[in-house]
Design a protein around this motif. Structure first.
Motif, PDB file in Angstrom:
ATOM      1  N   ARG A  41      10.264 -10.119 -18.677  1.00 20.63           N
ATOM      2  CA  ARG A  41       9.383 -11.191 -18.220  1.00 20.63           C
ATOM      3  C   ARG A  41       8.953 -11.995 -19.440  1.00 20.63           C
ATOM      4  NH1 ARG A  41       7.196 -10.737 -13.051  1.00 20.63           N
ATOM      5  NH2 ARG A  41       6.847 -12.938 -13.439  1.00 20.63           N
ATOM      6  N   GLY A  80      14.096 -14.804 -11.504  1.00 18.62           N
ATOM      7  CA  GLY A  80      12.996 -15.666 -11.088  1.00 18.62           C
ATOM      8  C   GLY A  80      12.696 -16.602 -12.243  1.00 18.62           C
ATOM      9  N   SER A  82      10.503 -16.723 -14.371  1.00 19.47           N
ATOM     10  CA  SER A  82      10.057 -16.118 -15.631  1.00 19.47           C
ATOM     11  C   SER A  82      10.545 -14.668 -15.729  1.00 19.47           C
ATOM     12  CB  SER A  82       8.528 -16.149 -15.703  1.00 19.47           C
ATOM     13  OG  SER A  82       8.002 -15.421 -14.606  1.00 19.47           O
ATOM     14  N   GLU A  83      11.692 -14.413 -15.129  1.00 24.03           N
ATOM     15  CA  GLU A  83      12.122 -13.023 -14.950  1.00 24.03           C
ATOM     16  C   GLU A  83      13.645 -12.924 -15.048  1.00 24.03           C
ATOM     17  OE1 GLU A  83      10.747 -11.624 -11.207  1.00 24.03           O
ATOM     18  OE2 GLU A  83      11.197  -9.535 -11.622  1.00 24.03           O
TER      19      GLU A  83
ATOM     20  N   TRP B   8      12.997 -22.988  -6.043  1.00 26.19           N
ATOM     21  CA  TRP B   8      13.870 -22.561  -7.140  1.00 26.19           C
ATOM     22  C   TRP B   8      15.290 -22.272  -6.663  1.00 26.19           C
ATOM     23  CZ3 TRP B   8       8.730 -21.268  -6.897  1.00 26.19           C
ATOM     24  CH2 TRP B   8       7.961 -21.683  -7.992  1.00 26.19           C
ATOM     25  N   CYS B   9      15.432 -21.558  -5.561  1.00 24.55           N
ATOM     26  CA  CYS B   9      16.747 -21.038  -5.160  1.00 24.55           C
ATOM     27  C   CYS B   9      17.474 -21.927  -4.159  1.00 24.55           C
ATOM     28  CB  CYS B   9      16.599 -19.640  -4.570  1.00 24.55           C
ATOM     29  SG  CYS B   9      15.831 -18.472  -5.713  1.00 24.55           S
ATOM     30  N   GLY B  62      14.100 -12.749  -2.721  1.00 18.26           N
ATOM     31  CA  GLY B  62      14.821 -13.585  -3.674  1.00 18.26           C
ATOM     32  C   GLY B  62      14.082 -13.604  -4.994  1.00 18.26           C
ATOM     33  N   CYS B  63      13.630 -14.791  -5.415  1.00 18.02           N
ATOM     34  CA  CYS B  63      13.000 -14.902  -6.723  1.00 18.02           C
ATOM     35  C   CYS B  63      11.554 -14.410  -6.717  1.00 18.02           C
ATOM     36  CB  CYS B  63      13.073 -16.344  -7.218  1.00 18.02           C
ATOM     37  SG  CYS B  63      12.174 -17.510  -6.184  1.00 18.02           S
ATOM     38  N   GLY B  64      11.027 -14.070  -5.537  1.00 19.81           N
ATOM     39  CA  GLY B  64       9.703 -13.453  -5.473  1.00 19.81           C
ATOM     40  C   GLY B  64       8.551 -14.426  -5.579  1.00 19.81           C
ATOM     41  N   ARG B  65       8.826 -15.726  -5.605  1.00 20.12           N
ATOM     42  CA  ARG B  65       7.765 -16.699  -5.842  1.00 20.12           C
ATOM     43  C   ARG B  65       7.150 -17.217  -4.549  1.00 20.12           C
ATOM     44  NH1 ARG B  65       9.464 -14.381  -9.748  1.00 20.12           N
ATOM     45  NH2 ARG B  65       8.673 -14.870 -11.806  1.00 20.12           N
TER      46      ARG B  65
END
Lengths: 199, 93
Positions: A41, A80, A82-83, B8-9, B62-65
């Motif tokens: 991160r 992500g 920042s990941e 993002w995705c 997915g990106c978790g956001r």
């Protein structure tokens, strides 16, 4: 004191089985052995952090969504904004090198190697098998080699990584490995499933 | 099944997301100064809009956001998606 590493799919005795359901199997499943990996991160907007990574590891972190960069035994997969998953491809742990490179910059490194199982799905019908279980558009440019995507396979979170040589790596949490393996084997039945060696 | 656009995705299946309910609800800065009715409004009361609903979604698999979505509760049409902290986008009539 060190304890022997327990592979998540050891109970399936895949190496001993080594069988194929037909000579022209459409899909080959392989359980990859343990590979060191960490989740990194850090701030993707912090130029000093990105430069420190590049200086230490010899390549840039991928900043574009769902892209993969790799260089000299290490691969960084975008998870992500920042990941990243930083995966060793040589079996040598990258944790120390990474931590040394990023000293002084705000970051977190979480050991993830034992947290995941990688299943390699390859063969001419690999995409058909995954299409049954995964909502991603597997034929689109977003899932060409050099890209990756976190998604779901049946009811499990996965990280899907198309490989340059064809086929896919599926990263799955270790406690889901048995479920995902059996699902893939079942979904591949109509095409013929071969069980490969360590992939 | 909805097709949601993660900022993002890109376009992904609804299966990958978790809905977080109505968006843009600001937590009171000094909760201890609120009376029970005001706190109850903050915790429980929602608009339950028939029409365009601004809501939070998380790309959980997915990106978790977290991000925001404008969705019509009548037609299920996704009108816009935008990052947390961004202003609400102009929507077509």
């Amino acid at each position: 004191m060190s304890r022997a590493r327990h592979e998540p799919l050891a109970h399936l005795a895949l190496a001993a089985a080594g069988e194929t359901t037909g000579p022209d199997a459409g899909v080959t499943l392989q359980a990859a052995p343990y590979q060191p990996a960490v989740i990194l991160r850090g701030e993707s907007g912090n130029a000093a952090f990105l430069e420190a990574f590049r200086a230490g590891m010899g390549f840039d972190l991928p900043l574009a969504a769902n892209h993969v960069n790799s260089h000299a035994g290490a691969t960084a997969l975008w998870l992500g904004p920042s990941e990243w998953l930083v995966q060793s491809t040589t079996g040598q742990a990258e944790h120390g090198r990474l931590a040394a490179a990023l000293t002084g910059h705000r970051h977190a490194i979480i050991d993830h190697g034992d947290g995941q199982q990688i299943i390699r799905v390859s063969g001419p019908r690999a995409r058909d098998v995954l299409s049954k279980l995964c909502p991603l558009d597997l034929e689109g440019p977003d899932l060409a080699p050099g890209r990756c995507a976190r998604s779901i396979l049946a009811r499990c979170s996965i990280l899907l990584h198309p490989l340059p040589g064809g086929g896919y790596h599926i990263h799955v949490g270790r406690s889901f490995a048995d479920y995902v393996w059996r699902l893939l084997a079942d979904a591949g039945l109509e095409f013929g499933v071969a069980i490969g060696g360590a992939g | 099944m909805l097709l949601l656009q993660c900022p993002w995705c890109g376009d992904r299946s609804e299966e990958e997301f978790a809905c977080g309910g109505e968006g843009d609800i600001v937590r009171p800065l000094v909760p201890e100064e609120l009376d029970d009715r005001a706190w109850g409004d903050y915790v429980f009361m929602r608009r339950n809009e028939k029409g365009i609903h601004f809501e939070r979604w998380r790309h959980a698999h997915g990106c978790g956001r977290w991000f925001n979505v404008a969705r019509s509760t009548v037609t299920h049409e996704i009108l816009a998606s935008y990052q947390v902290g961004d202003d609400r986008p102009e929507l077509p009539e």
